[in-house]
Design an enzyme around this catalytic site. Structure first.
Site, PDB file in Angstrom:
ATOM      1  N   ASN A  12      50.916 -94.303  38.651  1.00  0.00           N
ATOM      2  CA  ASN A  12      50.244 -94.950  37.519  1.00  0.00           C
ATOM      3  C   ASN A  12      51.279 -95.160  36.414  1.00  0.00           C
ATOM      4  O   ASN A  12      51.675 -94.211  35.740  1.00  0.00           O
ATOM      5  CB  ASN A  12      49.098 -94.045  37.040  1.00  0.00           C
ATOM      6  CG  ASN A  12      48.473 -94.539  35.743  1.00  0.00           C
ATOM      7  OD1 ASN A  12      48.685 -95.680  35.324  1.00  0.00           O
ATOM      8  ND2 ASN A  12      47.701 -93.677  35.094  1.00  0.00           N
ATOM      9  N   TRP A  13      51.715 -96.407  36.247  1.00  0.00           N
ATOM     10  CA  TRP A  13      52.800 -96.671  35.285  1.00  0.00           C
ATOM     11  C   TRP A  13      52.321 -96.697  33.835  1.00  0.00           C
ATOM     12  O   TRP A  13      53.128 -96.790  32.925  1.00  0.00           O
ATOM     13  CB  TRP A  13      53.471 -98.003  35.608  1.00  0.00           C
ATOM     14  CG  TRP A  13      54.211 -98.015  36.908  1.00  0.00           C
ATOM     15  CD1 TRP A  13      54.377 -96.968  37.791  1.00  0.00           C
ATOM     16  CD2 TRP A  13      54.912 -99.118  37.489  1.00  0.00           C
ATOM     17  NE1 TRP A  13      55.119 -97.358  38.866  1.00  0.00           N
ATOM     18  CE2 TRP A  13      55.466 -98.671  38.711  1.00  0.00           C
ATOM     19  CE3 TRP A  13      55.115-100.444  37.105  1.00  0.00           C
ATOM     20  CZ2 TRP A  13      56.215 -99.513  39.535  1.00  0.00           C
ATOM     21  CZ3 TRP A  13      55.857-101.284  37.928  1.00  0.00           C
ATOM     22  CH2 TRP A  13      56.407-100.810  39.125  1.00  0.00           C
ATOM     23  N   LYS A  14      51.023 -96.705  33.628  1.00  0.00           N
ATOM     24  CA  LYS A  14      50.464 -96.785  32.269  1.00  0.00           C
ATOM     25  C   LYS A  14      51.072 -97.998  31.546  1.00  0.00           C
ATOM     26  O   LYS A  14      51.271 -99.025  32.173  1.00  0.00           O
ATOM     27  CB  LYS A  14      50.696 -95.473  31.532  1.00  0.00           C
ATOM     28  CG  LYS A  14      50.230 -94.282  32.381  1.00  0.00           C
ATOM     29  CD  LYS A  14      50.138 -92.990  31.649  1.00  0.00           C
ATOM     30  CE  LYS A  14      49.653 -91.915  32.615  1.00  0.00           C
ATOM     31  NZ  LYS A  14      49.378 -90.638  31.980  1.00  0.00           N
ATOM     32  N   HIS A 105      40.161 -93.688  34.189  1.00  0.00           N
ATOM     33  CA  HIS A 105      41.272 -92.784  33.858  1.00  0.00           C
ATOM     34  C   HIS A 105      40.965 -92.094  32.524  1.00  0.00           C
ATOM     35  O   HIS A 105      40.378 -92.708  31.627  1.00  0.00           O
ATOM     36  CB  HIS A 105      42.576 -93.574  33.767  1.00  0.00           C
ATOM     37  CG  HIS A 105      43.757 -92.677  33.598  1.00  0.00           C
ATOM     38  ND1 HIS A 105      44.118 -92.157  32.370  1.00  0.00           N
ATOM     39  CD2 HIS A 105      44.629 -92.166  34.496  1.00  0.00           C
ATOM     40  CE1 HIS A 105      45.180 -91.375  32.528  1.00  0.00           C
ATOM     41  NE2 HIS A 105      45.512 -91.367  33.804  1.00  0.00           N
ATOM     42  N   GLU A 107      42.638 -91.488  29.961  1.00  0.00           N
ATOM     43  CA  GLU A 107      43.086 -92.191  28.747  1.00  0.00           C
ATOM     44  C   GLU A 107      42.132 -93.331  28.401  1.00  0.00           C
ATOM     45  O   GLU A 107      41.908 -93.627  27.227  1.00  0.00           O
ATOM     46  CB  GLU A 107      44.527 -92.700  28.940  1.00  0.00           C
ATOM     47  CG  GLU A 107      45.529 -91.558  28.836  1.00  0.00           C
ATOM     48  CD  GLU A 107      46.770 -91.707  29.691  1.00  0.00           C
ATOM     49  OE1 GLU A 107      47.086 -92.840  30.109  1.00  0.00           O
ATOM     50  OE2 GLU A 107      47.422 -90.682  29.947  1.00  0.00           O
ATOM     51  N   GLU A 175      41.911 -85.296  37.933  1.00  0.00           N
ATOM     52  CA  GLU A 175      43.003 -85.183  36.967  1.00  0.00           C
ATOM     53  C   GLU A 175      42.536 -84.348  35.776  1.00  0.00           C
ATOM     54  O   GLU A 175      41.930 -84.890  34.834  1.00  0.00           O
ATOM     55  CB  GLU A 175      43.415 -86.561  36.478  1.00  0.00           C
ATOM     56  CG  GLU A 175      43.926 -87.463  37.573  1.00  0.00           C
ATOM     57  CD  GLU A 175      44.809 -88.562  37.008  1.00  0.00           C
ATOM     58  OE1 GLU A 175      46.005 -88.551  37.315  1.00  0.00           O
ATOM     59  OE2 GLU A 175      44.320 -89.394  36.241  1.00  0.00           O
ATOM     60  N   GLY A 181      50.327 -85.497  31.526  1.00  0.00           N
ATOM     61  CA  GLY A 181      51.424 -85.744  30.588  1.00  0.00           C
ATOM     62  C   GLY A 181      51.843 -84.522  29.787  1.00  0.00           C
ATOM     63  O   GLY A 181      52.567 -84.646  28.800  1.00  0.00           O
ATOM     64  N   SER A 221      50.760 -84.096  35.761  1.00  0.00           N
ATOM     65  CA  SER A 221      52.107 -83.512  35.795  1.00  0.00           C
ATOM     66  C   SER A 221      52.593 -83.198  37.211  1.00  0.00           C
ATOM     67  O   SER A 221      53.252 -82.179  37.443  1.00  0.00           O
ATOM     68  CB  SER A 221      52.164 -82.257  34.908  1.00  0.00           C
ATOM     69  OG  SER A 221      51.900 -82.616  33.557  1.00  0.00           O
ATOM     70  N   GLY A 243      54.170 -89.886  34.754  1.00  0.00           N
ATOM     71  CA  GLY A 243      55.580 -89.852  34.330  1.00  0.00           C
ATOM     72  C   GLY A 243      56.587 -89.883  35.474  1.00  0.00           C
ATOM     73  O   GLY A 243      57.557 -90.643  35.431  1.00  0.00           O
TER      74      GLY A 243
HETATM   75  P1  PGA Z   1      51.256 -87.499  34.499  1.00  0.00           P
HETATM   76  O1  PGA Z   1      50.068 -88.566  34.465  1.00  0.00           O
HETATM   77  O2  PGA Z   1      51.729 -87.384  35.922  1.00  0.00           O
HETATM   78  O3  PGA Z   1      52.311 -88.060  33.574  1.00  0.00           O
HETATM   79  O4  PGA Z   1      50.696 -86.196  34.021  1.00  0.00           O
HETATM   80  C1  PGA Z   1      49.090 -88.596  35.478  1.00  0.00           C
HETATM   81  C2  PGA Z   1      48.069 -89.663  35.192  1.00  0.00           C
HETATM   82  O5  PGA Z   1      47.743 -89.911  34.024  1.00  0.00           O
HETATM   83  O6  PGA Z   1      47.546 -90.292  36.135  1.00  0.00           O
END
Ligand code: PGA
Length: 266
Positions: A12-14, A105, A107, A175, A181, A221, A243
């Site tokens: 997931n590149w966000k 997600h 976010e 998640e 993150g 993470s 990330g």
């Molecule tokens: P992260 O993000 O690996 O940077 O913790 C995971 C995600 O939001 O899907």
């Protein structure tokens, strides 16, 4: 006997990488994972997928369409067209060859007002457009500390998946919000017990077959050095990586950890 679940390692590149950077990434990823015939170089590979920002999807599609590497959108709307400024219909993603779309997600839930109800509509719309939704769920730290993890997960699953169940294949990503993150990964036991809960829930509330065949990804993470242990949990079928998916080398190392598990090396 149902078919074994093929693990999925998804990046997931966000809101990272414009078209030029995305294209370079896709080319390098393809180079590192395929032979001259365009086949994955080693047996027992997990499926790989990337989720670029919308503007980078055409560049990624140009490189990855027709290869064994999948790609998808990070979000979609639930209508097929209309006066919805700034939104993207699932059919537009399908036209680009997307196999997947993320739904719900954390976010999007916490920053952009995504609700259980919109997740439900998006999930159904994605399936109707021929795209496999990846439904994200997870508890906050306060919810975990209040011992409400299973209640939250159950609420999110029920809202998106029950009465009636989705008319097609989907994936669930667990998640924990406190792990996204933050560098703080759920332990394999913590992740494993929630994954087990999700699989049982699917089996009880949808069907035994769906419980058995649905892929459950862990996200939060995930790094090359912690993913092998997570994969050993019987109900974890892969990862949704933020990330560590932004560099080809670390993304491939996570895929390598999945491969080592699949081929019995760890
Ligand atoms: P992260 O993000 O690996 O940077 O913790 C995971 C995600 O939001 O899907």
């Amino acid at each position: 006997m149902s078919e074994p679940r093929i693990p999925l390692v998804a990046g997931n590149w966000k809101m990272y990488k414009g078209p030029a950077e995305a294209r370079a990434f896709a080319e390098e990823l393809l180079r590192q994972t395929t032979n001259d015939e365009g086949e994955m170089t080693k047996a027992g590979n997990p499926e790989l997928a990337v989720f670029p920002p919308f503007t980078a999807l055409p560049a990624v599609a140009e490189i990855l369409r027709g290869t064994s590497i999948s790609y998808g959108g990070q979000n979609c709307h639930w209508e097929s067209s209309g006066a919805f400024t700034g939104e993207t219909a699932p059919g537009f993603l399908a036209e680009l060859g997307c196999q997947y779309v993320l739904v719900g997600h954390s976010e999007r839930r916490s920053l952009f007002g995504e609700t259980d109800e919109t997740c439900r509509k998006k999930l159904a719309a994605a399936i109707a457009a021929g795209i496999e939704p990846v439904l994200c769920c997870g508890e906050t730290l306060a919810e975990r500390e209040a011992d409400r993890t299973f209640d939250v997960i159950e609420r999110q699953l029920r809202a998106a998946l029950a009465d009636p169940p989705p008319p097609g294949r989907f994936t669930v990503a667990y998640e924990p919000v406190w792990a996204i993150g933050t560098g703080r990964t759920a332990t394999p036991v913590q992740a494993g017990e929630v994954h087990h809960f999700i699989r049982e829930w699917l089996g009880r509330n949808i069907s035994a077959e769906i419980g058995e065949r649905t892929r459950l990804l862990y996200g939060g993470s995930v790094k090359p050095d912690n993913f092998g242990e997570l994969m050993k949990q019987p109900d974890i079928d892969g990862a949704l990586v933020g990330g560590a998916s932004l560099q080809v080398t670390s993304f491939c190392s996570i895929a390598g950890a999945a491969r080592s598990y699949l081929t019995g090396l760890i």
